[in-house]
Scaffold this motif. Structure first.
Motif, PDB file in Angstrom:
ATOM      1  N   VAL A  51      48.909 -57.091 -68.093  1.00 11.19           N
ATOM      2  CA  VAL A  51      50.117 -56.580 -68.950  1.00 11.19           C
ATOM      3  C   VAL A  51      50.560 -55.247 -68.165  1.00 11.19           C
ATOM      4  CG1 VAL A  51      51.060 -55.372 -71.056  1.00 11.19           C
ATOM      5  CG2 VAL A  51      49.113 -57.237 -70.977  1.00 11.19           C
ATOM      6  N   THR A  52      51.772 -54.922 -67.873  1.00 11.38           N
ATOM      7  CA  THR A  52      52.336 -53.565 -67.205  1.00 11.38           C
ATOM      8  C   THR A  52      52.367 -52.843 -67.978  1.00 11.38           C
ATOM      9  OG1 THR A  52      53.247 -55.037 -65.588  1.00 11.38           O
ATOM     10  CG2 THR A  52      54.209 -53.124 -65.888  1.00 11.38           C
ATOM     11  N   VAL A  53      52.052 -51.560 -67.761  1.00 11.74           N
ATOM     12  CA  VAL A  53      52.083 -50.589 -68.794  1.00 11.74           C
ATOM     13  C   VAL A  53      52.921 -49.659 -67.899  1.00 11.74           C
ATOM     14  CG1 VAL A  53      50.711 -48.387 -69.838  1.00 11.74           C
ATOM     15  CG2 VAL A  53      49.625 -50.741 -69.351  1.00 11.74           C
ATOM     16  N   ARG A  54      53.849 -48.997 -68.730  1.00  6.17           N
ATOM     17  CA  ARG A  54      54.911 -48.189 -68.362  1.00  6.17           C
ATOM     18  C   ARG A  54      54.332 -46.567 -68.685  1.00  6.17           C
ATOM     19  NH1 ARG A  54      60.510 -49.969 -71.028  1.00  6.17           N
ATOM     20  NH2 ARG A  54      59.150 -49.826 -72.796  1.00  6.17           N
ATOM     21  N   PRO A  55      54.899 -45.765 -67.914  1.00  3.23           N
ATOM     22  CA  PRO A  55      54.707 -44.449 -68.098  1.00  3.23           C
ATOM     23  C   PRO A  55      55.714 -43.871 -68.894  1.00  3.23           C
ATOM     24  CG  PRO A  55      55.678 -44.629 -65.938  1.00  3.23           C
ATOM     25  CD  PRO A  55      55.127 -46.011 -66.403  1.00  3.23           C
ATOM     26  N   LEU A  75      41.563 -54.939 -65.322  1.00  6.62           N
ATOM     27  CA  LEU A  75      41.706 -56.416 -64.902  1.00  6.62           C
ATOM     28  C   LEU A  75      42.941 -56.619 -65.922  1.00  6.62           C
ATOM     29  CD1 LEU A  75      38.303 -57.724 -64.580  1.00  6.62           C
ATOM     30  CD2 LEU A  75      39.873 -56.973 -62.989  1.00  6.62           C
ATOM     31  N   LEU A  76      42.934 -56.021 -67.242  1.00  6.44           N
ATOM     32  CA  LEU A  76      43.991 -56.378 -68.385  1.00  6.44           C
ATOM     33  C   LEU A  76      45.296 -55.747 -68.157  1.00  6.44           C
ATOM     34  CD1 LEU A  76      41.611 -56.522 -71.294  1.00  6.44           C
ATOM     35  CD2 LEU A  76      42.194 -58.510 -69.939  1.00  6.44           C
ATOM     36  N   PHE A  77      45.219 -54.609 -67.770  1.00  2.00           N
ATOM     37  CA  PHE A  77      46.687 -53.818 -67.563  1.00  2.00           C
ATOM     38  C   PHE A  77      46.870 -53.338 -66.119  1.00  2.00           C
ATOM     39  CE2 PHE A  77      44.517 -52.894 -71.691  1.00  2.00           C
ATOM     40  CZ  PHE A  77      45.423 -53.491 -72.418  1.00  2.00           C
ATOM     41  N   ASP A  78      48.060 -53.338 -65.743  1.00  2.00           N
ATOM     42  CA  ASP A  78      48.306 -52.846 -64.438  1.00  2.00           C
ATOM     43  C   ASP A  78      49.282 -51.637 -64.580  1.00  2.00           C
ATOM     44  OD1 ASP A  78      47.309 -54.634 -62.811  1.00  2.00           O
ATOM     45  OD2 ASP A  78      49.016 -55.720 -62.275  1.00  2.00           O
ATOM     46  N   GLN A  79      49.126 -50.778 -63.832  1.00  2.00           N
ATOM     47  CA  GLN A  79      50.151 -49.609 -64.152  1.00  2.00           C
ATOM     48  C   GLN A  79      50.110 -48.852 -62.735  1.00  2.00           C
ATOM     49  OE1 GLN A  79      49.069 -45.863 -66.247  1.00  2.00           O
ATOM     50  NE2 GLN A  79      51.281 -46.030 -67.088  1.00  2.00           N
ATOM     51  N   THR A  80      51.219 -48.397 -61.977  1.00  2.00           N
ATOM     52  CA  THR A  80      51.245 -47.942 -60.532  1.00  2.00           C
ATOM     53  C   THR A  80      50.779 -46.421 -60.893  1.00  2.00           C
ATOM     54  OG1 THR A  80      53.056 -49.561 -60.017  1.00  2.00           O
ATOM     55  CG2 THR A  80      52.703 -47.412 -58.553  1.00  2.00           C
ATOM     56  N   SER A 119      45.035 -42.259 -53.931  1.00  2.00           N
ATOM     57  CA  SER A 119      43.680 -42.329 -54.643  1.00  2.00           C
ATOM     58  C   SER A 119      43.572 -43.615 -55.395  1.00  2.00           C
ATOM     59  CB  SER A 119      43.583 -41.208 -55.678  1.00  2.00           C
ATOM     60  OG  SER A 119      44.378 -41.414 -56.582  1.00  2.00           O
ATOM     61  N   GLY A 120      42.398 -44.372 -54.884  1.00  2.00           N
ATOM     62  CA  GLY A 120      42.129 -45.544 -55.628  1.00  2.00           C
ATOM     63  C   GLY A 120      43.150 -46.836 -55.468  1.00  2.00           C
ATOM     64  N   LYS A 121      42.841 -47.908 -56.102  1.00  3.06           N
ATOM     65  CA  LYS A 121      43.822 -49.028 -55.943  1.00  3.06           C
ATOM     66  C   LYS A 121      45.198 -48.637 -56.547  1.00  3.06           C
ATOM     67  CE  LYS A 121      40.227 -52.463 -55.966  1.00  3.06           C
ATOM     68  NZ  LYS A 121      39.778 -53.938 -56.694  1.00  3.06           N
ATOM     69  N   SER A 122      46.242 -49.067 -56.141  1.00  4.12           N
ATOM     70  CA  SER A 122      47.670 -48.500 -56.531  1.00  4.12           C
ATOM     71  C   SER A 122      48.092 -49.005 -57.958  1.00  4.12           C
ATOM     72  CB  SER A 122      48.964 -49.371 -55.518  1.00  4.12           C
ATOM     73  OG  SER A 122      48.856 -50.562 -55.616  1.00  4.12           O
ATOM     74  N   GLU A 123      47.330 -50.087 -58.464  1.00  8.57           N
ATOM     75  CA  GLU A 123      47.771 -50.400 -59.862  1.00  8.57           C
ATOM     76  C   GLU A 123      46.805 -50.122 -60.813  1.00  8.57           C
ATOM     77  OE1 GLU A 123      50.956 -51.714 -60.501  1.00  8.57           O
ATOM     78  OE2 GLU A 123      51.333 -51.213 -58.190  1.00  8.57           O
ATOM     79  N   ASP A 124      45.861 -49.046 -60.721  1.00 10.16           N
ATOM     80  CA  ASP A 124      44.690 -49.099 -61.499  1.00 10.16           C
ATOM     81  C   ASP A 124      44.991 -47.645 -62.216  1.00 10.16           C
ATOM     82  OD1 ASP A 124      43.757 -51.333 -61.072  1.00 10.16           O
ATOM     83  OD2 ASP A 124      41.973 -50.768 -59.884  1.00 10.16           O
ATOM     84  N   ALA A 125      46.076 -47.236 -62.586  1.00 15.43           N
ATOM     85  CA  ALA A 125      46.364 -45.998 -63.225  1.00 15.43           C
ATOM     86  C   ALA A 125      45.676 -45.953 -64.499  1.00 15.43           C
ATOM     87  CB  ALA A 125      47.575 -45.672 -63.174  1.00 15.43           C
TER      88      ALA A 125
END
Length: 209
Positions: free
Chosen positions: A19-23, A99-104, A121-127
């Motif tokens: 699931v894409t999480v938005r800031p 693994l369940l959530f993607d956030q840039t 820092s870290g993987k780009s989608e692991d915010a």
């Protein structure tokens, strides 16, 4: 420089993962402020401080504490068991959630920040969520069973380290808040498994939780 991510129409049709999480707008405003006003020196300090909440460092410390508690009294053994279980669980939980959530990460959405010393820092989608803050939330919660002096010191450290993930733009502010809250909830839940005491019971300390 920073833009609020949009959810694609396909994600609105039904549940799909990740699931894409938005800031939030507040997240974006805070990240913009940091990117424009930071410098290499504070970024280096913040990066150094984040090691205090790194899962590898905390796992080594928890394992050493568990070994040291063997052969000691029941309260120390229980505390050692609790510290190790909480640290392992707090290390695994963020990986599962990511693994369940993607956030840039905000550091992937700025140029001026990198010119001012912000690292990658870290993987780009692991915010989401902040694993470092999750560990610190668990630590702050566990400190509730200690006397006033150690409790205040540990909570000050936990609360102080958590925002460093925001300073280095590894996470949005909401990721840090969510991680800290999840860590506190996790620690309280695991007390049911370990029998770790719920509250400090020291003399003359009842009015200062």
């Amino acid at each position: 420089m920073f833009k609020i991510a949009r959810v694609s129409p396909s994600r609105l049709r039904g549940p799909s993962f990740p699931v894409t999480v938005r800031p939030t707008r507040a997240d974006v405003v805070a990240a913009r402020f940091i990117a424009r006003n930071t410098a290499p020196a504070p970024e280096m300090v913040a990066r150094a401080l984040t090691w205090g909440a790194d899962e590898k460092v905390l796992l080594v410390l928890a394992a050493a504490g568990w070994l040291a508690s063997r052969g000691r009294g029941e309260p120390l053994r229980r505390a050692g068991n609790h510290a190790l279980l909480v640290t392992v669980s707090a290390s695994l939980l963020p990986h599962g959630l990511k693994l369940l959530f993607d956030q840039t990460r905000p550091d992937r959405r700025t140029v001026i920040g990198h010119l001012h010393g912000v690292p990658f820092s870290g993987k780009s989608e692991d915010a989401f969520p902040s694993g470092h803050a999750l560990h610190m939330g668990a630590l702050a919660s566990a400190a509730g069973a200690m006397p006033a002096g150690p409790r205040r010191a540990i909570r000050t450290v936990a609360v102080g380290i958590s925002p460093t993930r925001l300073v280095v733009l590894a996470h949005w502010a909401s990721d840090v808040v969510a991680g800290f809250a999840l860590g506190a909830a996790l620690e309280r839940f695991l007390r049911l498994c370990t029998g770790y005491p719920l509250d400090a019971s020291t003399e003359n300390d009842h009015a200062d939780p």
